[in-house]
Design a protein around this motif. Structure first.
Motif, short mmCIF file in Angstrom:
data_model
loop_
_atom_site.label_atom_id
_atom_site.label_comp_id
_atom_site.label_asym_id
_atom_site.label_seq_id
_atom_site.Cartn_x
_atom_site.Cartn_y
_atom_site.Cartn_z
N GLU A 98 0.85 -1.20 0.00
CA GLU A 98 0.00 0.00 0.00
C GLU A 98 0.88 1.25 0.00
O GLU A 98 1.89 1.29 0.70
CB GLU A 98 -0.91 0.02 1.23
N GLU A 106 -3.13 13.23 -4.59
CA GLU A 106 -3.60 12.15 -5.44
C GLU A 106 -2.66 11.91 -6.61
O GLU A 106 -2.49 10.77 -7.08
CB GLU A 106 -5.02 12.45 -5.93
N ILE A 109 0.23 9.79 -5.31
CA ILE A 109 -0.24 8.42 -5.14
C ILE A 109 -0.28 7.71 -6.50
O ILE A 109 0.17 6.57 -6.65
CB ILE A 109 -1.64 8.40 -4.49
N ARG A 110 -0.81 8.41 -7.51
CA ARG A 110 -0.93 7.82 -8.84
C ARG A 110 0.44 7.52 -9.43
O ARG A 110 0.66 6.43 -10.00
CB ARG A 110 -1.69 8.77 -9.77
N THR A 113 2.17 4.61 -7.50
CA THR A 113 1.50 3.35 -7.84
C THR A 113 1.89 2.88 -9.23
O THR A 113 2.18 1.69 -9.45
CB THR A 113 -0.03 3.53 -7.74
N GLU A 117 3.78 -0.58 -10.22
CA GLU A 117 3.13 -1.52 -11.14
C GLU A 117 4.00 -1.79 -12.36
O GLU A 117 3.97 -2.90 -12.90
CB GLU A 117 1.76 -0.98 -11.53
N THR A 125 -5.46 -0.74 -4.13
CA THR A 125 -6.14 0.50 -4.47
C THR A 125 -7.53 0.47 -3.85
O THR A 125 -8.04 -0.59 -3.48
CB THR A 125 -6.26 0.69 -5.99
N THR A 127 -10.66 3.20 -1.73
CA THR A 127 -11.00 4.48 -1.11
C THR A 127 -10.40 4.55 0.28
O THR A 127 -10.79 3.80 1.18
CB THR A 127 -12.53 4.65 -1.01
N LEU A 142 -5.97 2.45 3.59
CA LEU A 142 -7.05 1.62 3.08
C LEU A 142 -7.54 0.67 4.17
O LEU A 142 -6.73 0.01 4.83
CB LEU A 142 -6.57 0.81 1.88
#
Length: 243
Positions: A98, A106, A109-110, A113, A117, A125, A127, A142
């Protein structure tokens, strides 16, 4: 270009990587200062994995393997320096991954991530909710990740989140080059080592430990002993620094 025969080649390449990732919005500028602080302590260790750090890494593997729900928490510096290592550990231990940030947006975070990946890491992922009792943005996590974990590996940790996670009843494994830090003293288990050395050692141990040995190691954990050993190893190196 940094010549490969430069005596500080690896260190300089790490700095270049962090600098580039800062420009890309993956690493917060404050993370550059944090890295430099850690590197200073690594000098004191001789830029090597000490016996106590190796023992701590094996114990960390035991905690991950015996957990009901283990999660590896990743920040910008960890993503920049150890994406492949995080992925390997997640696969070996069965832990989820996480992204959790102090300087949270945001967009960051994007980006983090996406970087993970790209290296084959399966990142949780969903909310996020404000589940950790903190006044800053690391409180957001999360429910199916850190929120429900019983063991959390938090490389390059800060002390207040470590304390908050412990107060929630979670076991916290941290990788911290400073054995005197609040994080090191608050965590359930501290690995006093550099990130890209420590993670592969934990991964290797995950592959070596059987269930009985893992349970015994986890049950015999003594973080105070490991921290004292790390300090003694630094002291021994300082005593012989000018020999």
């Amino acid at each position: 270009m940094i010549p490969k025969d430069h005596p500080r080649y690896r260190s300089l390449m790490v700095r270049e990587r962090l600098s580039q990732c800062a420009k890309e919005g993956i690493v917060a500028l404050e993370g550059l200062a944090a890295h430099g602080r850690g590197e200073a302590f690594d000098y004191l260790l001789g830029e090597r994995t000490t016996p106590s750090a190796l023992q701590a890494a094996r114990t960390a593997a035991a905690l991950l393997l015996t957990a009901d729900r283990a999660v590896i928490s990743v920040n910008g510096n960890t993503a920049a320096l150890a994406t492949a290592e995080v992925g390997a550990l997640a696969r070996a231990s069965g832990a989820a991954v996480e992204v959790n940030l102090f300087h949270r947006t945001e967009e960051r975070i994007r980006r983090i991530t996406a970087l993970l990946e790209e290296h084959g890491v399966d990142v949780l992922t969903g909310t996020p909710e404000r589940l950790i009792p903190l006044s800053h943005d690391r409180a957001w996590c999360l429910p199916e990740g850190i929120g429900s974990a019983d063991v959390v590996l938090v490389p390059l940790e800060d002390g207040d989140r470590c304390a908050a996670l412990r107060a929630m009843g979670k076991q916290v494994i941290t990788i911290d080059l400073n054995p005197l830090s609040r994080t090191a003293r608050t965590a359930t288990l501290t690995i006093v080592d550099e990130l890209t050395r420590a993670l592969p050692n934990i991964t290797a141990a995950c592959s070596e430990l059987d269930s009985g040995t893992a349970a015994r190691l986890a049950g015999s954990l003594d973080n105070a002993y490991l921290l004292r050993a790390a300090i003694e190893e630094i002291q021994e190196r300082l005593d012989h620094a000018l020999d």
